[in-house]
Motif scaffolding. Structure first.
Motif, mmCIF file in Angstrom:
data_model
loop_
_atom_site.group_PDB
_atom_site.id
_atom_site.type_symbol
_atom_site.label_atom_id
_atom_site.label_comp_id
_atom_site.label_asym_id
_atom_site.label_seq_id
_atom_site.Cartn_x
_atom_site.Cartn_y
_atom_site.Cartn_z
ATOM 1 N N TYR A 1 -0.959 12.192 0.939
ATOM 2 C CA TYR A 1 0.097 12.980 1.572
ATOM 3 C C TYR A 1 0.085 12.655 3.333
ATOM 4 C CZ TYR A 1 0.781 15.694 -2.660
ATOM 5 O OH TYR A 1 0.935 15.904 -4.151
ATOM 6 N N GLU A 2 -1.367 12.458 3.637
ATOM 7 C CA GLU A 2 -1.284 12.240 5.326
ATOM 8 C C GLU A 2 -1.034 11.076 5.457
ATOM 9 O OE1 GLU A 2 -5.348 13.388 6.170
ATOM 10 O OE2 GLU A 2 -4.971 15.411 5.808
ATOM 11 N N THR A 3 -1.337 9.975 4.530
ATOM 12 C CA THR A 3 -1.094 8.542 4.981
ATOM 13 C C THR A 3 0.231 7.929 4.884
ATOM 14 O OG1 THR A 3 -3.413 8.132 4.221
ATOM 15 C CG2 THR A 3 -2.163 6.177 4.329
ATOM 16 N N ILE A 4 0.966 8.655 3.938
ATOM 17 C CA ILE A 4 2.480 7.897 3.852
ATOM 18 C C ILE A 4 3.144 7.949 5.170
ATOM 19 C CG2 ILE A 4 4.596 8.498 2.792
ATOM 20 C CD1 ILE A 4 2.833 8.988 0.197
ATOM 21 N N PRO A 5 3.207 9.229 5.791
ATOM 22 C CA PRO A 5 4.096 9.046 7.160
ATOM 23 C C PRO A 5 3.560 8.025 8.033
ATOM 24 C CG PRO A 5 3.027 11.254 6.759
ATOM 25 C CD PRO A 5 2.638 10.514 5.444
ATOM 26 N N LYS A 6 2.093 8.207 8.161
ATOM 27 C CA LYS A 6 1.527 7.230 9.088
ATOM 28 C C LYS A 6 2.139 5.822 8.866
ATOM 29 C CE LYS A 6 -2.394 10.203 10.511
ATOM 30 N NZ LYS A 6 -3.642 10.155 10.801
ATOM 31 N N LEU A 7 1.789 5.358 7.561
ATOM 32 C CA LEU A 7 2.225 4.022 7.366
ATOM 33 C C LEU A 7 3.493 3.724 7.412
ATOM 34 C CD1 LEU A 7 0.274 3.411 3.896
ATOM 35 C CD2 LEU A 7 0.029 2.271 5.940
ATOM 36 N N GLU A 8 4.558 4.505 7.170
ATOM 37 C CA GLU A 8 5.910 4.517 7.484
ATOM 38 C C GLU A 8 6.285 4.091 8.853
ATOM 39 O OE1 GLU A 8 8.036 6.932 3.725
ATOM 40 O OE2 GLU A 8 7.616 8.061 5.725
ATOM 41 N N LYS A 9 5.490 5.084 9.773
ATOM 42 C CA LYS A 9 5.592 4.928 11.114
ATOM 43 C C LYS A 9 5.081 3.579 11.613
ATOM 44 C CE LYS A 9 4.238 7.090 15.676
ATOM 45 N NZ LYS A 9 3.389 8.254 16.067
ATOM 46 N N TRP B 1 0.840 -1.262 0.071
ATOM 47 C CA TRP B 1 -0.257 0.042 0.168
ATOM 48 C C TRP B 1 1.057 1.219 -0.067
ATOM 49 C CZ3 TRP B 1 -3.465 1.377 4.847
ATOM 50 C CH2 TRP B 1 -4.247 2.636 4.455
ATOM 51 N N LEU B 2 1.857 1.215 1.012
ATOM 52 C CA LEU B 2 2.740 2.287 1.121
ATOM 53 C C LEU B 2 3.686 2.666 -0.225
ATOM 54 C CD1 LEU B 2 4.374 4.567 2.642
ATOM 55 C CD2 LEU B 2 5.802 2.703 3.459
ATOM 56 N N ASP B 3 3.939 1.410 -0.930
ATOM 57 C CA ASP B 3 4.815 1.633 -2.338
ATOM 58 C C ASP B 3 4.056 2.284 -3.315
ATOM 59 O OD1 ASP B 3 7.059 0.691 -0.966
ATOM 60 O OD2 ASP B 3 6.739 -1.293 -1.803
ATOM 61 N N GLY B 4 2.814 1.971 -3.393
ATOM 62 C CA GLY B 4 1.633 2.192 -4.331
ATOM 63 C C GLY B 4 1.451 3.609 -4.112
ATOM 64 N N LEU B 5 1.097 4.409 -2.922
ATOM 65 C CA LEU B 5 1.003 5.538 -2.504
ATOM 66 C C LEU B 5 2.144 6.552 -2.950
ATOM 67 C CD1 LEU B 5 -0.855 5.808 0.841
ATOM 68 C CD2 LEU B 5 -1.771 6.165 -1.548
ATOM 69 N N LYS B 6 3.598 6.066 -2.910
ATOM 70 C CA LYS B 6 4.715 6.727 -3.257
ATOM 71 C C LYS B 6 4.554 6.942 -4.858
ATOM 72 C CE LYS B 6 7.217 5.961 0.935
ATOM 73 N NZ LYS B 6 8.587 5.283 1.509
ATOM 74 N N SER B 7 4.312 5.819 -5.469
ATOM 75 C CA SER B 7 4.399 5.732 -6.882
ATOM 76 C C SER B 7 3.403 6.731 -7.472
ATOM 77 C CB SER B 7 4.146 4.188 -7.246
ATOM 78 O OG SER B 7 4.304 4.242 -8.540
ATOM 79 N N GLN B 8 2.384 6.777 -7.119
ATOM 80 C CA GLN B 8 1.492 7.566 -7.265
ATOM 81 C C GLN B 8 1.799 9.106 -7.393
ATOM 82 O OE1 GLN B 8 -2.446 7.030 -5.902
ATOM 83 N NE2 GLN B 8 -2.303 4.770 -5.913
ATOM 84 N N LEU B 9 2.395 9.486 -6.265
ATOM 85 C CA LEU B 9 2.660 10.773 -5.921
ATOM 86 C C LEU B 9 3.989 11.098 -6.872
ATOM 87 C CD1 LEU B 9 2.220 11.246 -2.125
ATOM 88 C CD2 LEU B 9 0.763 12.227 -4.003
ATOM 89 N N ASN B 10 5.005 10.113 -7.201
ATOM 90 C CA ASN B 10 6.137 10.490 -7.889
ATOM 91 C C ASN B 10 5.860 10.653 -9.365
ATOM 92 O OD1 ASN B 10 7.756 10.477 -5.588
ATOM 93 N ND2 ASN B 10 8.091 8.298 -5.809
ATOM 94 N N THR B 11 4.657 10.050 -10.074
ATOM 95 C CA THR B 11 4.426 10.012 -11.413
ATOM 96 C C THR B 11 3.934 11.443 -11.517
ATOM 97 O OG1 THR B 11 3.617 7.665 -11.059
ATOM 98 C CG2 THR B 11 2.879 8.947 -12.934
ATOM 99 N N ARG B 12 4.687 11.914 -12.656
ATOM 100 C CA ARG B 12 4.140 13.366 -13.218
ATOM 101 C C ARG B 12 3.054 13.565 -14.265
ATOM 102 N NH1 ARG B 12 5.927 16.658 -9.034
ATOM 103 N NH2 ARG B 12 7.951 16.275 -8.521
ATOM 104 N N GLN B 13 3.233 12.351 -14.721
ATOM 105 C CA GLN B 13 2.349 12.480 -16.256
ATOM 106 C C GLN B 13 0.756 12.366 -15.520
ATOM 107 O OE1 GLN B 13 3.214 9.166 -18.282
ATOM 108 N NE2 GLN B 13 5.121 9.898 -18.917
ATOM 109 N N GLU B 14 -0.077 12.914 -16.386
ATOM 110 C CA GLU B 14 -1.528 12.969 -16.150
ATOM 111 C C GLU B 14 -1.952 11.707 -16.595
ATOM 112 O OE1 GLU B 14 -5.382 15.305 -17.966
ATOM 113 O OE2 GLU B 14 -3.645 16.439 -17.313
ATOM 114 N N THR B 15 -2.662 10.953 -15.714
ATOM 115 C CA THR B 15 -3.213 9.747 -15.932
ATOM 116 C C THR B 15 -4.630 9.604 -16.448
ATOM 117 O OG1 THR B 15 -3.887 9.115 -13.896
ATOM 118 C CG2 THR B 15 -1.642 8.699 -14.532
ATOM 119 N N GLN B 16 -5.298 8.882 -17.089
ATOM 120 C CA GLN B 16 -6.711 8.476 -17.493
ATOM 121 C C GLN B 16 -7.519 8.766 -16.043
ATOM 122 O OE1 GLN B 16 -7.865 8.684 -20.352
ATOM 123 N NE2 GLN B 16 -10.084 8.282 -19.675
#
Length: 532
Positions: A468-476, A370-385
């Motif tokens: 943005y809120e969930t990523i640090p909580k998941l890491e912790k 779940w954490l990896d997926g959220l990070k990947s979404q935020l790092n993707t700059r292209q506009e997706t469908q």
């Protein structure tokens, strides 16, 4: 005739105990009579009652038990009304001093008038304020006097052996005594033998043949197919109530579960038999003294004494639910023989248990995905469908919201127009009330659609923010879970990011090699754009 100042006025209706008794004897419905009185009063004062708060006929001493009173107080505090019509000022508050103070302050600070057939109360007028508070005080005193008289009557009835319960216990039929006041009980031809059977199975002379409440419930449900008094299945709690009820012994009681009031709650703790008011009844007993006392002793010997507050031993406590029956998945320790397990304890549920450590490993692994997926979404700059579809949906919802807002304004104008037509006598009161009801229903319909649209918009906007809120909580949570030393620490970390986990396992895997073939569905505490 004195005229009230122009403004917004409403009415408040509540039935008293005397009103309910009068209706039971065949008198006119109290709300119809009071509604007519207040409409006539409003007409004489030259104003229109725009809304009626109609309390359900419930016995509510406190404001917290009267939903319409809560609603009208909130509206008064928001200065929605210039005056409130009621048949008696006592109808507004009969609770304790705190409740009476809340009512008095709400009307005083909002400068809202209280209009009754006897008098108009202006809470900011010293004389009216004093008279208003005096009426509330006398109302409370009258209420307590009536309540003491009723309690005294109940105690006298019990001492005379009469049955004062509102519903007969299972196994009996309640009937009116032919002579004098009150009720008693007679054996139910079909249910009474079942009560005797329950006691017989529970107190069998041979301890090896005795059945517990769980086994008796299964026997009545599956073998005899006998329903309870409410046509439901038997459960342990129902049987325990029967086994401890001295009514079957031929006694009547009062005060076995007194009402205990606290600041914001009520409870009915169970008293011991010696502390309750128990007397010999007029009805025929179904169980002899020896059998009843034996059942009591067996129950006492089987009851678990309360120990100190337990420590959390399951890191997933309160989080895992069964994917087949919806019940809780519970922790089952095996004391070193086998690894501790998680199991659904509901009888007949086919969900297979799993070792706790396997579920923990899978859960932490899923959180990492779940954490990896959220990070990947935020790092993707292209506009997706997906993003384009989401933007289109937001724009469509904004357009719908604007249109609904216009409709709300139009309905409000219609509401104002019907009051003008009533004042001009174009509408009769009946026509006005009918038209007002139609418009009010239309307003609620549009308002509901507006609120749903607004909620959906807010949900869409929160999804991006939640990433943005969930990523640090998941890491912790993931880092802390591996380092946590106690199940309680692990449980606290999981509760920060997980609402619940749905566990499903259809096939046993100890000997088939499918020991870890189960599914976990994580319900996040913060809804992300995509869930694992």
């Amino acid at each position: 005739m004195i005229k009230l100042p122009p403004g917004n006025y409403c009415s408040y209706l509540r039935k008293s105990r005397a009103d309910l008794e009068a209706e039971a004897s065949g008198e006119e419905d109290t709300y119809k009579r009071h509604d007519r009185i207040l409409l006539d009063l409003a007409k004489r004062y030259g104003v229109v009652i725009k809304e009626t708060y109609r309390e359900k006929p419930i016995s509510g001493e406190r404001i917290s038990e009267r939903p319409e009173m809560i609603r009208i107080l909130e509206d008064v505090e928001e200065e929605k009304w210039d005056g409130v019509f009621t048949v008696e000022v006592e109808r507004l508050a009969r609770g304790d001093t705190m409740d009476q103070g809340l009512v008095a302050q709400a009307f005083k600070y909002s400068q809202t008038l209280i209009v009754t057939p006897m008098r108009i109360f202006d809470p900011n007028d010293p004389n009216d304020e004093e008279y208003f508070e005096f009426n509330l005080f006398m109302s409370r005193r009258e209420f307590k006097t009536i309540n003491r008289r009723l309690q005294g009557g109940r105690i006298s009835a019990v001492e005379e052996g009469r049955y004062i319960g509102s519903v007969a216990p299972y196994g009996y039929i309640k009937y009116k005594l032919p002579v004098g006041k009150g009720f008693s009980l007679r054996p139910h031809p079909e249910q009474a033998p079942i009560v005797q059977l329950i006691f017989s199975l529970y107190t069998d002379p041979d301890p090896e043949k005795r059945m517990g409440t769980t086994s008796i419930a299964e026997y009545l449900n599956d073998e005899l197919k006998v329903p309870t008094a409410r046509d439901a299945r038997w459960i342990e709690a129902t049987l325990n109530d029967i086994l401890r009820n001295p009514t079957y012994l031929g006694n009547v009681r009062w005060g076995s579960r007194p009402l205990v009031k606290k600041k914001n709650t009520k409870s009915r703790p169970r008293r011991s038999r010696k502390d309750s008011n128990e007397h010999k009844g007029l009805h025929v007993p179904l169980i002899d003294v020896e059998t009843f006392e034996l059942a009591w002793k067996i129950r006492e010997s089987n009851s678990n004494s309360k120990g100190p507050k337990a420590q959390i031993s399951n890191p997933l406590a309160g989080l895992v639910r069964c994917g087949m029956c919806g019940g809780p998945i519970l922790y089952r320790p095996y004391g070193g023989k086998n690894p501790d397990a998680l199991i659904c304890t509901k009888k007949g549920c086919p969900n297979v248990s799993s070792y706790l450590y396997l579920v923990e490993e899978r859960l932490v692994q899923s959180l990492g995905i779940w954490l990896d997926g959220l990070k990947s979404q935020l790092n993707t700059r292209q506009e997706t469908q997906s993003n384009r579809q989401e933007d289109t949906k937001i724009n469509a919802l904004l357009s719908v919201q604007r249109e609904l807002k216009k409709q709300l304004e139009e309905v409000k104008k219609q509401q104002n127009n019907i009051y003008d037509l009533l004042e001009q006598q174009v509408y009769t009161i009946e026509m006005f009330k009918e038209r007002a009801k139609v418009i009010a229903e239309r307003y609620e319909e549009v308002k509901k659609a507006f609120d749903e649209t607004e909620a959906e918009l807010a949900g869409l906007r929160r999804r991006v923010e939640a990433q943005y809120e969930t990523i640090p909580k998941l890491e912790k949570c993931i880092d802390g879970y591996r380092m946590a030393k106690t199940p309680a620490e692990k449980n606290a970390l999981l509760e920060q990011v997980i609402e619940s986990v749905i566990y499903t396992k259809k096939v046993g895997g100890r000997w088939s090699g499918a020991i870890d073939q189960f599914d976990l569905k994580i319900i996040p505490r913060i809804s992300p754009q995509k869930t694992p």
